[in-house]
Design an enzyme around this catalytic site. Structure first.
Site, PDB file in Angstrom:
ATOM      1  N   ASN A   9       4.121  -1.082  -8.416  1.00 19.66           N
ATOM      2  CA  ASN A   9       5.536  -1.402  -8.104  1.00 19.66           C
ATOM      3  C   ASN A   9       5.758  -2.352  -7.047  1.00 19.66           C
ATOM      4  O   ASN A   9       5.615  -2.045  -5.560  1.00 19.66           O
ATOM      5  CB  ASN A   9       6.180  -0.152  -7.949  1.00 19.66           C
ATOM      6  CG  ASN A   9       7.667  -0.136  -7.406  1.00 19.66           C
ATOM      7  OD1 ASN A   9       8.539  -1.291  -7.401  1.00 19.66           O
ATOM      8  ND2 ASN A   9       8.214   1.045  -6.743  1.00 19.66           N
ATOM      9  N   TRP A  10       6.094  -3.524  -7.216  1.00 20.41           N
ATOM     10  CA  TRP A  10       6.051  -4.844  -6.105  1.00 20.41           C
ATOM     11  C   TRP A  10       7.383  -4.427  -5.097  1.00 20.41           C
ATOM     12  O   TRP A  10       7.559  -5.244  -4.137  1.00 20.41           O
ATOM     13  CB  TRP A  10       6.132  -6.033  -6.539  1.00 20.41           C
ATOM     14  CG  TRP A  10       5.013  -6.460  -7.312  1.00 20.41           C
ATOM     15  CD1 TRP A  10       3.651  -5.707  -7.384  1.00 20.41           C
ATOM     16  CD2 TRP A  10       4.409  -7.716  -7.933  1.00 20.41           C
ATOM     17  NE1 TRP A  10       2.547  -6.362  -7.901  1.00 20.41           N
ATOM     18  CE2 TRP A  10       3.188  -7.660  -8.326  1.00 20.41           C
ATOM     19  CE3 TRP A  10       5.126  -8.885  -8.038  1.00 20.41           C
ATOM     20  CZ2 TRP A  10       2.494  -8.748  -8.675  1.00 20.41           C
ATOM     21  CZ3 TRP A  10       4.622 -10.036  -8.569  1.00 20.41           C
ATOM     22  CH2 TRP A  10       3.284  -9.862  -8.630  1.00 20.41           C
ATOM     23  N   LYS A  11       8.465  -3.682  -5.684  1.00 20.77           N
ATOM     24  CA  LYS A  11       9.448  -3.399  -5.217  1.00 20.77           C
ATOM     25  C   LYS A  11      10.404  -4.629  -4.992  1.00 20.77           C
ATOM     26  O   LYS A  11       9.862  -5.622  -5.549  1.00 20.77           O
ATOM     27  CB  LYS A  11       9.465  -2.771  -3.602  1.00 20.77           C
ATOM     28  CG  LYS A  11       8.646  -1.440  -4.048  1.00 20.77           C
ATOM     29  CD  LYS A  11       8.697  -0.413  -2.806  1.00 20.77           C
ATOM     30  CE  LYS A  11       7.856   0.781  -3.127  1.00 20.77           C
ATOM     31  NZ  LYS A  11       8.093   1.908  -2.084  1.00 20.77           N
ATOM     32  N   HIS A  95      13.804   6.054  -9.301  1.00 18.51           N
ATOM     33  CA  HIS A  95      12.963   5.779  -7.940  1.00 18.51           C
ATOM     34  C   HIS A  95      13.583   6.164  -6.896  1.00 18.51           C
ATOM     35  O   HIS A  95      14.855   5.890  -6.539  1.00 18.51           O
ATOM     36  CB  HIS A  95      12.541   4.201  -7.783  1.00 18.51           C
ATOM     37  CG  HIS A  95      11.667   4.191  -6.769  1.00 18.51           C
ATOM     38  ND1 HIS A  95      11.731   4.300  -5.168  1.00 18.51           N
ATOM     39  CD2 HIS A  95       9.986   4.078  -6.757  1.00 18.51           C
ATOM     40  CE1 HIS A  95      10.704   4.180  -4.694  1.00 18.51           C
ATOM     41  NE2 HIS A  95       9.600   3.936  -5.495  1.00 18.51           N
ATOM     42  N   GLU A  97      14.189   5.118  -3.715  1.00 16.93           N
ATOM     43  CA  GLU A  97      15.001   4.183  -3.262  1.00 16.93           C
ATOM     44  C   GLU A  97      16.212   3.849  -3.907  1.00 16.93           C
ATOM     45  O   GLU A  97      17.307   3.514  -3.295  1.00 16.93           O
ATOM     46  CB  GLU A  97      14.169   2.886  -3.089  1.00 16.93           C
ATOM     47  CG  GLU A  97      12.644   3.175  -1.852  1.00 16.93           C
ATOM     48  CD  GLU A  97      11.746   2.386  -2.087  1.00 16.93           C
ATOM     49  OE1 GLU A  97      11.667   1.292  -2.924  1.00 16.93           O
ATOM     50  OE2 GLU A  97      10.735   2.881  -1.474  1.00 16.93           O
ATOM     51  N   GLU A 167       6.382  11.599  -6.626  1.00 12.57           N
ATOM     52  CA  GLU A 167       6.525  10.717  -5.458  1.00 12.57           C
ATOM     53  C   GLU A 167       7.261  11.322  -4.355  1.00 12.57           C
ATOM     54  O   GLU A 167       8.329  11.124  -4.142  1.00 12.57           O
ATOM     55  CB  GLU A 167       7.074   9.232  -5.804  1.00 12.57           C
ATOM     56  CG  GLU A 167       6.424   8.363  -6.696  1.00 12.57           C
ATOM     57  CD  GLU A 167       6.574   6.942  -6.593  1.00 12.57           C
ATOM     58  OE1 GLU A 167       5.720   6.076  -6.179  1.00 12.57           O
ATOM     59  OE2 GLU A 167       7.836   6.421  -6.440  1.00 12.57           O
ATOM     60  N   GLY A 173       5.509   4.477   1.523  1.00  5.45           N
ATOM     61  CA  GLY A 173       5.601   3.606   2.391  1.00  5.45           C
ATOM     62  C   GLY A 173       5.194   4.145   4.064  1.00  5.45           C
ATOM     63  O   GLY A 173       5.260   3.086   4.984  1.00  5.45           O
ATOM     64  N   SER A 211       1.848   6.166  -0.754  1.00  5.38           N
ATOM     65  CA  SER A 211       0.779   5.660  -0.014  1.00  5.38           C
ATOM     66  C   SER A 211      -0.521   5.950  -0.812  1.00  5.38           C
ATOM     67  O   SER A 211      -1.788   6.105  -0.038  1.00  5.38           O
ATOM     68  CB  SER A 211       0.842   6.542   1.444  1.00  5.38           C
ATOM     69  OG  SER A 211       1.860   6.045   2.121  1.00  5.38           O
ATOM     70  N   GLY A 232       2.782   1.340  -4.742  1.00  5.35           N
ATOM     71  CA  GLY A 232       3.612   0.456  -3.867  1.00  5.35           C
ATOM     72  C   GLY A 232       2.880  -0.857  -3.237  1.00  5.35           C
ATOM     73  O   GLY A 232       2.605  -1.526  -3.651  1.00  5.35           O
ATOM     74  N   GLY A 233       2.982  -0.600  -1.668  1.00  5.12           N
ATOM     75  CA  GLY A 233       2.282  -1.638  -1.129  1.00  5.12           C
ATOM     76  C   GLY A 233       1.028  -2.045  -1.342  1.00  5.12           C
ATOM     77  O   GLY A 233       0.788  -3.293  -1.294  1.00  5.12           O
TER      78      GLY A 233
END
Ligand code: PGA
Length: 254
Positions: A9-11, A95, A97, A167, A173, A211, A232-233
């Site tokens: 997930n590149w966000k 998600h 966010e 999650e 993150g 993470s 993510g990251g």
């Protein structure tokens, strides 16, 4: 048998250059990946076409958000039919966010899941508790409610398309991952909730996110109820993402 999936997930990150370079690299590496993992990239919607062009069909592609409405005067929204039309197989729904910054409630999540399924796209439904909820001993009940309410419109013949990502909000993150044992316990609890609502719990893929990195993925993926990851990251760094994909053990899950 459950699908083993690692999704990046590149966000709101990346560029069309990254789409070209990273996806090209991942695709080449996939040739030597023989652990049966399905690799999915979920870029910002504007780069979906770039990623699809590079994917060559061997990398799955998804979107990060989708509208709860079918079509019409909803400026700025993306319809699930358009996601399908473009050739995406997956859509993230709910998600944390989206829940936190855009007020997505479980009712909205349920409506989006219904819409995504009707379009023939697989929803990846995200659930997870906050740190406050975990410290109050409410983690399992919060996640159970999100699962029950978010999936309340799934018809009996649609379960095979459902993917769930657990999650914990406090792990996203932050560099703090749930221990493999904590994640496994929650995944097992989610399977019980799914069974209680009449879903084929043993055949639904449950991903862990929060993470996940190249150095902790193997321990997480070794757990019996963890069928993959939502990354993510680390999904923005080609070598790290491939290394996470390689951390999936061979053999079947479920
Ligand atoms: P993270 O994000 O891997 O950067 O923690 C995971 C996610 O939000 O899907």
């Amino acid at each position: 048998m459950r699908r083993k999936i690692v999704a990046g997930n590149w966000k709101m990150n990346g560029s069309s250059d990254l789409a070209k370079q990273l996806v090209g690299y991942v695709r080449a590496e996939l040739d030597t990946l023989d652990n049966g993992v399905e690799v999915v990239i979920i870029p910002p919607a504007l780069y979906v076409r770039d990623v699809l062009d590079q994917s060559g069909g061997s990398v799955g592609v998804g979107v990060q958000n989708v509208s709860q409405w079918a079509s019409g005067a909803y400026t700025g929204e993306t319809a699930a039919d358009m996601v399908k039309d473009l050739g995406c197989g997956y859509a993230l729904v709910g998600h944390s966010e989206r829940r936190q910054y855009f007020g997505e409630s479980d009712e909205v999540v349920a409506a989006k899941v219904e819409r995504v399924l009707a379009s023939g796209v697989a929803p990846v439904v995200c659930v997870g508790e906050t740190l406050e909820q975990r410290e109050a001993g409410e983690a399992e009940s919060v996640v159970a409610a999100q699962v029950q309410q978010g999936l309340c419109r799934v018809a009996a013949d649609q379960w095979s398309s459902i993917v769930i990502a657990y999650e914990p909000v406090w792990a996203i993150g932050t560099g703090k991952t749930a221990t493999a044992e904590d994640a496994q316990n929650m995944h097992s609890a989610i399977r019980k909730v799914l069974a209680d609502i009449g879903a084929p719990a043993e055949s639904i893929s449950l991903l862990y996110g929060g993470s996940v990195k190249a150095d902790n993925a193997a321990a997480l993926f070794a757990e019996p109820d963890i069928d993959g990851g939502l990354i993510g990251g680390a999904s923005l760094i080609a070598e790290d993402f491939v290394s996470i994909c390689r951390s999936m053990p061979a053999g079947t899950k479920g």
